[in-house]
Design a protein around this motif. Structure first.
Motif, PDB file in Angstrom:
ATOM      1  N   ILE A 126      41.805  36.228  31.890  1.00  0.00           N
ATOM      2  CA  ILE A 126      41.581  37.270  30.898  1.00  0.00           C
ATOM      3  C   ILE A 126      42.738  38.270  30.886  1.00  0.00           C
ATOM      4  CG2 ILE A 126      39.075  37.047  30.864  1.00  0.00           C
ATOM      5  CD1 ILE A 126      38.940  39.486  32.749  1.00  0.00           C
ATOM      6  N   ARG A 127      43.611  38.144  31.856  1.00  0.00           N
ATOM      7  CA  ARG A 127      44.906  38.828  31.909  1.00  0.00           C
ATOM      8  C   ARG A 127      45.824  37.909  32.665  1.00  0.00           C
ATOM      9  NH1 ARG A 127      46.002  44.058  34.445  1.00  0.00           N
ATOM     10  NH2 ARG A 127      48.018  43.734  33.464  1.00  0.00           N
ATOM     11  N   ASP A 128      47.105  38.200  32.654  1.00  0.00           N
ATOM     12  CA  ASP A 128      48.012  37.274  33.328  1.00  0.00           C
ATOM     13  C   ASP A 128      47.813  37.239  34.834  1.00  0.00           C
ATOM     14  OD1 ASP A 128      49.189  39.662  34.129  1.00  0.00           O
ATOM     15  OD2 ASP A 128      51.016  39.386  32.935  1.00  0.00           O
ATOM     16  N   ARG A 129      47.052  38.214  35.357  1.00  0.00           N
ATOM     17  CA  ARG A 129      46.809  38.245  36.798  1.00  0.00           C
ATOM     18  C   ARG A 129      45.320  38.319  37.146  1.00  0.00           C
ATOM     19  NH1 ARG A 129      51.160  40.992  40.744  1.00  0.00           N
ATOM     20  NH2 ARG A 129      50.332  40.246  42.711  1.00  0.00           N
ATOM     21  N   LEU A 130      44.456  38.250  36.149  1.00  0.00           N
ATOM     22  CA  LEU A 130      43.022  38.384  36.393  1.00  0.00           C
ATOM     23  C   LEU A 130      42.247  37.183  35.875  1.00  0.00           C
ATOM     24  CD1 LEU A 130      42.224  42.120  35.511  1.00  0.00           C
ATOM     25  CD2 LEU A 130      42.798  41.141  37.741  1.00  0.00           C
ATOM     26  N   LEU A 131      41.305  36.733  36.688  1.00  0.00           N
ATOM     27  CA  LEU A 131      40.401  35.645  36.321  1.00  0.00           C
ATOM     28  C   LEU A 131      38.996  36.171  36.152  1.00  0.00           C
ATOM     29  CD1 LEU A 131      41.228  32.802  38.896  1.00  0.00           C
ATOM     30  CD2 LEU A 131      41.973  32.925  36.508  1.00  0.00           C
ATOM     31  N   LEU A 132      38.243  35.522  35.277  1.00  0.00           N
ATOM     32  CA  LEU A 132      36.811  35.800  35.122  1.00  0.00           C
ATOM     33  C   LEU A 132      36.041  34.551  35.500  1.00  0.00           C
ATOM     34  CD1 LEU A 132      34.629  37.817  34.107  1.00  0.00           C
ATOM     35  CD2 LEU A 132      34.887  36.752  31.841  1.00  0.00           C
ATOM     36  N   THR A 133      35.025  34.718  36.340  1.00  0.00           N
ATOM     37  CA  THR A 133      34.177  33.598  36.736  1.00  0.00           C
ATOM     38  C   THR A 133      32.787  34.136  37.059  1.00  0.00           C
ATOM     39  OG1 THR A 133      34.080  31.606  38.141  1.00  0.00           O
ATOM     40  CG2 THR A 133      34.742  33.677  39.206  1.00  0.00           C
ATOM     41  N   ALA A 134      31.914  33.278  37.563  1.00  0.00           N
ATOM     42  CA  ALA A 134      30.566  33.703  37.955  1.00  0.00           C
ATOM     43  C   ALA A 134      30.596  34.286  39.361  1.00  0.00           C
ATOM     44  CB  ALA A 134      29.605  32.519  37.894  1.00  0.00           C
ATOM     45  N   ALA A 135      29.829  35.348  39.580  1.00  0.00           N
ATOM     46  CA  ALA A 135      29.809  35.986  40.902  1.00  0.00           C
ATOM     47  C   ALA A 135      29.276  35.048  41.973  1.00  0.00           C
ATOM     48  CB  ALA A 135      28.965  37.259  40.848  1.00  0.00           C
ATOM     49  N   HIS A 136      28.294  34.215  41.639  1.00  0.00           N
ATOM     50  CA  HIS A 136      27.717  33.377  42.692  1.00  0.00           C
ATOM     51  C   HIS A 136      28.707  32.346  43.225  1.00  0.00           C
ATOM     52  CE1 HIS A 136      26.695  30.503  39.354  1.00  0.00           C
ATOM     53  NE2 HIS A 136      26.882  29.618  40.313  1.00  0.00           N
ATOM     54  N   CYS A 137      29.797  32.105  42.484  1.00  0.00           N
ATOM     55  CA  CYS A 137      30.826  31.179  42.953  1.00  0.00           C
ATOM     56  C   CYS A 137      31.573  31.710  44.168  1.00  0.00           C
ATOM     57  CB  CYS A 137      31.832  30.900  41.834  1.00  0.00           C
ATOM     58  SG  CYS A 137      31.172  29.932  40.466  1.00  0.00           S
ATOM     59  N   HIS A 150      24.199  40.042  35.700  1.00  0.00           N
ATOM     60  CA  HIS A 150      25.293  40.616  36.473  1.00  0.00           C
ATOM     61  C   HIS A 150      26.108  39.552  37.208  1.00  0.00           C
ATOM     62  CE1 HIS A 150      22.397  44.198  36.495  1.00  0.00           C
ATOM     63  NE2 HIS A 150      23.349  44.459  35.623  1.00  0.00           N
ATOM     64  N   ASP A 151      25.926  38.305  36.848  1.00  0.00           N
ATOM     65  CA  ASP A 151      26.561  37.202  37.583  1.00  0.00           C
ATOM     66  C   ASP A 151      27.996  36.959  37.097  1.00  0.00           C
ATOM     67  OD1 ASP A 151      27.020  35.086  39.248  1.00  0.00           O
ATOM     68  OD2 ASP A 151      25.752  33.667  38.150  1.00  0.00           O
ATOM     69  N   ILE A 152      28.860  37.942  37.299  1.00  0.00           N
ATOM     70  CA  ILE A 152      30.276  37.808  36.946  1.00  0.00           C
ATOM     71  C   ILE A 152      31.136  38.421  38.045  1.00  0.00           C
ATOM     72  CG2 ILE A 152      30.073  37.661  34.442  1.00  0.00           C
ATOM     73  CD1 ILE A 152      30.634  40.649  34.278  1.00  0.00           C
ATOM     74  N   ALA A 153      32.343  37.912  38.160  1.00  0.00           N
ATOM     75  CA  ALA A 153      33.307  38.430  39.129  1.00  0.00           C
ATOM     76  C   ALA A 153      34.702  38.350  38.531  1.00  0.00           C
ATOM     77  CB  ALA A 153      33.241  37.634  40.435  1.00  0.00           C
ATOM     78  N   VAL A 154      35.547  39.284  38.949  1.00  0.00           N
ATOM     79  CA  VAL A 154      36.963  39.274  38.586  1.00  0.00           C
ATOM     80  C   VAL A 154      37.765  38.957  39.834  1.00  0.00           C
ATOM     81  CG1 VAL A 154      38.904  40.734  37.909  1.00  0.00           C
ATOM     82  CG2 VAL A 154      36.798  40.807  36.605  1.00  0.00           C
ATOM     83  N   LEU A 155      38.721  38.049  39.698  1.00  0.00           N
ATOM     84  CA  LEU A 155      39.573  37.638  40.802  1.00  0.00           C
ATOM     85  C   LEU A 155      41.022  37.966  40.454  1.00  0.00           C
ATOM     86  CD1 LEU A 155      36.913  36.036  41.180  1.00  0.00           C
ATOM     87  CD2 LEU A 155      38.297  34.099  41.946  1.00  0.00           C
ATOM     88  N   GLU A 156      41.753  38.483  41.433  1.00  0.00           N
ATOM     89  CA  GLU A 156      43.155  38.806  41.205  1.00  0.00           C
ATOM     90  C   GLU A 156      44.038  37.722  41.803  1.00  0.00           C
ATOM     91  OE1 GLU A 156      46.278  42.538  41.500  1.00  0.00           O
ATOM     92  OE2 GLU A 156      44.310  42.686  42.467  1.00  0.00           O
ATOM     93  N   LEU A 157      45.002  37.256  41.021  1.00  0.00           N
ATOM     94  CA  LEU A 157      45.916  36.207  41.456  1.00  0.00           C
ATOM     95  C   LEU A 157      47.035  36.781  42.314  1.00  0.00           C
ATOM     96  CD1 LEU A 157      46.329  34.297  38.067  1.00  0.00           C
ATOM     97  CD2 LEU A 157      44.658  33.862  39.873  1.00  0.00           C
ATOM     98  N   SER A 158      47.581  35.945  43.160  1.00  0.00           N
ATOM     99  CA  SER A 158      48.694  36.357  44.017  1.00  0.00           C
ATOM    100  C   SER A 158      49.937  36.672  43.200  1.00  0.00           C
ATOM    101  CB  SER A 158      49.011  35.264  45.034  1.00  0.00           C
ATOM    102  OG  SER A 158      49.288  34.032  44.367  1.00  0.00           O
ATOM    103  N   GLN A 159      50.111  35.981  42.090  1.00  0.00           N
ATOM    104  CA  GLN A 159      51.210  36.216  41.169  1.00  0.00           C
ATOM    105  C   GLN A 159      50.696  36.019  39.755  1.00  0.00           C
ATOM    106  OE1 GLN A 159      54.088  33.286  42.540  1.00  0.00           O
ATOM    107  NE2 GLN A 159      55.291  34.893  43.526  1.00  0.00           N
ATOM    108  N   PRO A 160      51.217  36.760  38.789  1.00  0.00           N
ATOM    109  CA  PRO A 160      50.760  36.561  37.405  1.00  0.00           C
ATOM    110  C   PRO A 160      51.164  35.195  36.871  1.00  0.00           C
ATOM    111  CG  PRO A 160      52.659  38.039  37.482  1.00  0.00           C
ATOM    112  CD  PRO A 160      52.238  37.818  38.904  1.00  0.00           C
ATOM    113  N   ILE A 161      50.421  34.717  35.893  1.00  0.00           N
ATOM    114  CA  ILE A 161      50.773  33.487  35.177  1.00  0.00           C
ATOM    115  C   ILE A 161      51.336  33.910  33.829  1.00  0.00           C
ATOM    116  CG2 ILE A 161      49.901  31.369  34.132  1.00  0.00           C
ATOM    117  CD1 ILE A 161      47.803  31.248  36.332  1.00  0.00           C
TER     118      ILE A 161
END
Length: 270
Positions: A57-68, A122-133
């Motif tokens: 959802i950004r070059d350095r941010l992912l959106l996924t399910a929180a339970h993952c 509320h089952d969502i999480a944001v993950l930050e990548l080590s480097q942007p894509i």
């Protein structure tokens, strides 16, 4: 990874049956041409023991399910045990990145493989990548406003027995809402958790939901997803409040209905 919910009350059987007749089949995106435009969807590998689906959802941010991002003991998984493979297809990824930070929605309560329907919201999480894509062929997806019952959506996901390439269901339907969750007839299975649900508008795919669980309604299989609008804003605010990942930085919050590269709001963490 997908959770199961058995609904005590659910969308009317007639609505489920009528919608199922209009849903399209899953199509494997196993060629470069087929997967064009969907490369920002990828497989999220979890501690070499399983996987979910996630989307940029950004070059350095992912959106996924929180339970993952929780283990079998309902403990948050260490970020260094997760790897994102954007556009993974037949053993090759368009980009591979490690994860350096995980932020689940502050109101999400992990509840194992059998979920409660009211927990889906509320089952969502944001993950930050080590480097942007930052490749021209991998463009982060914008977020759209909440869909309504009857709206047609699409889903791109990885899943059991189709882990090496994404699959596209070009048309499935929002059946309604229950306890804050979107009820859909989209085809999901193990590995589909976290998959982005899209509304296609003016030829542009916009994320409207994230797959959380599979459910049964009067013997019919349906899927449940998070309604993103308010929960995502809360989650991104929580992400920003935890401080920048690099010194002196600010976290950029994505406003609903805006492109990810313009007009976004900045919140200082200092």
């Amino acid at each position: 990874m997908i959770r199961r919910i058995f609904l005590a009350t659910a969308i009317a059987l007639a609505a489920v049956t009528a919608s199922a007749q209009n849903a399209t089949e899953l199509v494997t995106l196993d060629s470069r041409q087929d997967s064009q435009g969907w490369e920002a969807v990828g497989r999220l590998n979890i501690d070499n023991s399983g996987f979910c689906t996630a989307a940029l959802i950004r070059d350095r941010l992912l959106l996924t399910a929180a339970h993952c991002v929780y283990d079998s003991n309902n403990e948050l998984i260490s970020a260094d045990k997760l790897v994102f493979q954007a556009g993974l297809r037949n053993g090759r990824a368009a980009a591979t990145r490690n994860i350096i930070r995980i932020v689940a929605h502050p109101d999400y309560v992990p509840d194992g493989p059998t979920a409660r329907v009211d927990g889906v919201r509320h089952d969502i999480a944001v993950l930050e990548l080590s480097q942007p894509i930052r490749y021209s062929g991998i463009q982060p997806f914008p977020i759209a406003a909440r869909p309504f019952a009857g709206d047609e959506v699409a889903i791109v996901s990885y899943g059991k027995n189709r882990a090496e390439a994404p699959s596209l269901q070009e048309s499935c339907t929002i059946l309604g809402r229950q306890s804050g969750a979107l009820v859909m007839d989209c085809d999901v299975e193990s590995g589909s958790s976290g998959s982005p649900v899209f509304r296609i508008q003016n030829g542009r795919a916009q994320i409207v939901s994230v797959v959380s669980a599979v459910a049964e309604s009067s013997g019919n299989k349906i899927s449940l997803g998070t309604s993103l609008q308010e929960p995502l804003q809360v989650l991104l605010a929580e992400f920003a409040a935890r401080g920048p990942a690099k010194p002196g930085g600010e976290q950029r919050l994505i406003q609903i209905g805006e492109r990810n590269d313009t007009g976004a709001k900045f919140i200082s963490s200092n």
